[in-house]
Design a protein around this motif. Structure first.
Motif, PDB file in Angstrom:
ATOM      1  N   GLY A 181       0.818  -1.209   0.000  1.00 55.19           N
ATOM      2  CA  GLY A 181       0.000   0.000   0.000  1.00 55.19           C
ATOM      3  C   GLY A 181       0.851   1.258   0.000  1.00 55.19           C
ATOM      4  O   GLY A 181       0.502   2.270  -0.622  1.00 55.19           O
ATOM      5  N   VAL A 182       1.986   1.205   0.700  1.00 49.58           N
ATOM      6  CA  VAL A 182       2.924   2.331   0.688  1.00 49.58           C
ATOM      7  C   VAL A 182       3.498   2.502  -0.715  1.00 49.58           C
ATOM      8  O   VAL A 182       3.635   3.626  -1.221  1.00 49.58           O
ATOM      9  N   LEU A 183       3.827   1.386  -1.356  1.00 52.85           N
ATOM     10  CA  LEU A 183       4.320   1.439  -2.733  1.00 52.85           C
ATOM     11  C   LEU A 183       3.295   2.096  -3.651  1.00 52.85           C
ATOM     12  O   LEU A 183       3.640   2.943  -4.486  1.00 52.85           O
ATOM     13  N   ALA A 184       2.028   1.722  -3.497  1.00 52.89           N
ATOM     14  CA  ALA A 184       0.974   2.305  -4.335  1.00 52.89           C
ATOM     15  C   ALA A 184       0.868   3.810  -4.113  1.00 52.89           C
ATOM     16  O   ALA A 184       0.651   4.580  -5.054  1.00 52.89           O
ATOM     17  N   THR A 185       1.034   4.245  -2.859  1.00 49.78           N
ATOM     18  CA  THR A 185       0.978   5.675  -2.550  1.00 49.78           C
ATOM     19  C   THR A 185       2.120   6.417  -3.227  1.00 49.78           C
ATOM     20  O   THR A 185       1.922   7.468  -3.857  1.00 49.78           O
ATOM     21  N   ILE A 186       3.332   5.883  -3.111  1.00 49.88           N
ATOM     22  CA  ILE A 186       4.495   6.524  -3.727  1.00 49.88           C
ATOM     23  C   ILE A 186       4.373   6.504  -5.246  1.00 49.88           C
ATOM     24  O   ILE A 186       4.739   7.475  -5.933  1.00 49.88           O
ATOM     25  N   TRP A 187       3.842   5.420  -5.794  1.00 51.75           N
ATOM     26  CA  TRP A 187       3.637   5.327  -7.241  1.00 51.75           C
ATOM     27  C   TRP A 187       2.759   6.481  -7.720  1.00 51.75           C
ATOM     28  O   TRP A 187       3.057   7.145  -8.721  1.00 51.75           O
ATOM     29  N   ARG A 188       1.683   6.736  -6.993  1.00 51.73           N
ATOM     30  CA  ARG A 188       0.770   7.818  -7.382  1.00 51.73           C
ATOM     31  C   ARG A 188       1.419   9.183  -7.191  1.00 51.73           C
ATOM     32  O   ARG A 188       1.155  10.120  -7.950  1.00 51.73           O
ATOM     33  N   LEU A 189       2.276   9.308  -6.175  1.00 54.09           N
ATOM     34  CA  LEU A 189       2.994  10.563  -5.972  1.00 54.09           C
ATOM     35  C   LEU A 189       3.928  10.858  -7.142  1.00 54.09           C
ATOM     36  O   LEU A 189       4.021  11.990  -7.613  1.00 54.09           O
TER      37      LEU A 189
END
Length: 221
Positions: A181-189
Motif C-alpha cells: 500500500g505504501v508502494l501504491a501511494t508513492i507510485w501515485r505521488l
C-alpha cells in the motif's frame, strides 16, 4: 549573473462577511493550513499566509495552536483521523475472522491514504522536508506509523490466537503487511495520472499476497 529566485505561490486573500461560530474556527484554520503547507512546503509556510487563506487575523491562530509545528501536527492528525479513530476497540470488538479484519483495515488504508489526495500531499511534504525538519518525521511516526503498526500487530496476534494465521516473525514487523500500500501511494505521488495503477485490482492482489503468506500451510481461501 544572479539567478532568479523561484516565485512563491501566495494565497488569495479572502474576506468573509460576518463572524462564524468559534466552534468551527479550528477546522477553518486547518483547511487553510493544509492549503498553505501543500502549496509552499513546511519551511516556507507562514502563519500570516495561513491567516490570509482563512480570512482571519494571524493572532486568531494562536488561540487554537501553539505554533507552526503544532498546527502541522493538527493537520496531519485531521488527515488520518478516519483511519485510526477508535481503532483499538474496533479491532477488539470485530465480530468476523482475523482475515476479514485484516482486509477491512487494508481497505481503509487504500480509501483514506492511497486514494486521498490530501494525505499524499502531506507525504510528499514529509519526504521533501523531513531531512531539514526531523520533527516532521517524528509527528508522522507518532500520529500515523505508530498507531498503524500497533493496530496491525493486534490483528496478527488475533489471527495467531484463533489459529487462522501461522506463527511467524511477521508480527514483529507489521510494516511488511502494509508495504504494498505504501508502494501504491508513492507510485501515485511520482507518476500522478501517468502510468496509473488499477487500484482496486492492486489492492485485491495485495490482500491475496498477504493472506497467502499468513495462512497455515495447506489452507485455502
Amino acid at each position: 549573473m544572479s539567478q532568479k529566485r523561484p516565485t512563491r505561490r501566495s494565497p488569495k486573500k479572502t474576506l468573509r462577511r460576518g463572524r462564524k461560530p468559534k466552534e468551527g474556527r479550528p477546522q477553518e484554520i486547518l483547511a487553510a493550513a493544509f492549503e498553505e503547507f501543500a502549496a509552499n512546503g513546511y519551511a516556507a509556510a507562514r502563519l500570516e499566509d495561513v491567516a490570509a487563506r482563512g480570512g482571519i487575523a494571524k493572532g486568531t491562530i494562536y488561540l487554537y495552536f501553539k505554533d507552526k509545528e503544532g498546527l502541522f501536527r493538527a493537520v496531519v492528525r485531521s488527515m488520518i483521523q478516519p483511519v485510526f479513530e477508535n481503532l483499538a476497540p474496533f479491532i477488539a470488538a470485530f465480530p468476523g475472522s482475523a482475515e476479514e479484519l485484516l482486509c477491512e483495515l487494508l481497505g481503509r488504508h487504500y480509501a483514506h491514504v492511497v486514494s486521498n489526495e490530501k494525505a499524499r500531499a502531506i507525504l510528499r511534504l514529509l519526504i521533501a522536508e523531513s531531512g531539514k525538519f526531523p520533527q516532521l518525521a517524528d509527528i508522522f511516526h507518532r500520529e500515523i506509523i505508530g498507531p498503524g503498526v500497533a493496530a496491525m500487530r493486534q490483528v496478527l496476534a488475533k489471527g495467531e490466537a484463533s489459529g487462522e494465521f501461522r506463527k511467524s516473525r511477521v508480527k514483529d514487523f507489521p510494516q511488511i503487511v502494509v508495504a504494498p500500500g505504501v508502494l501504491a501511494t508513492i507510485w501515485r505521488l511520482v507518476f500522478g495520472d501517468r502510468n496509473q495503477l488499477n487500484l482496486h485490482a492492486f489492492m485485491t492482489a495485495h490482500m491475496e499476497f498477504v493472506l497467502h503468506g499468513l495462512r497455515k500451510r495447506g489452507e485455502h481461501s
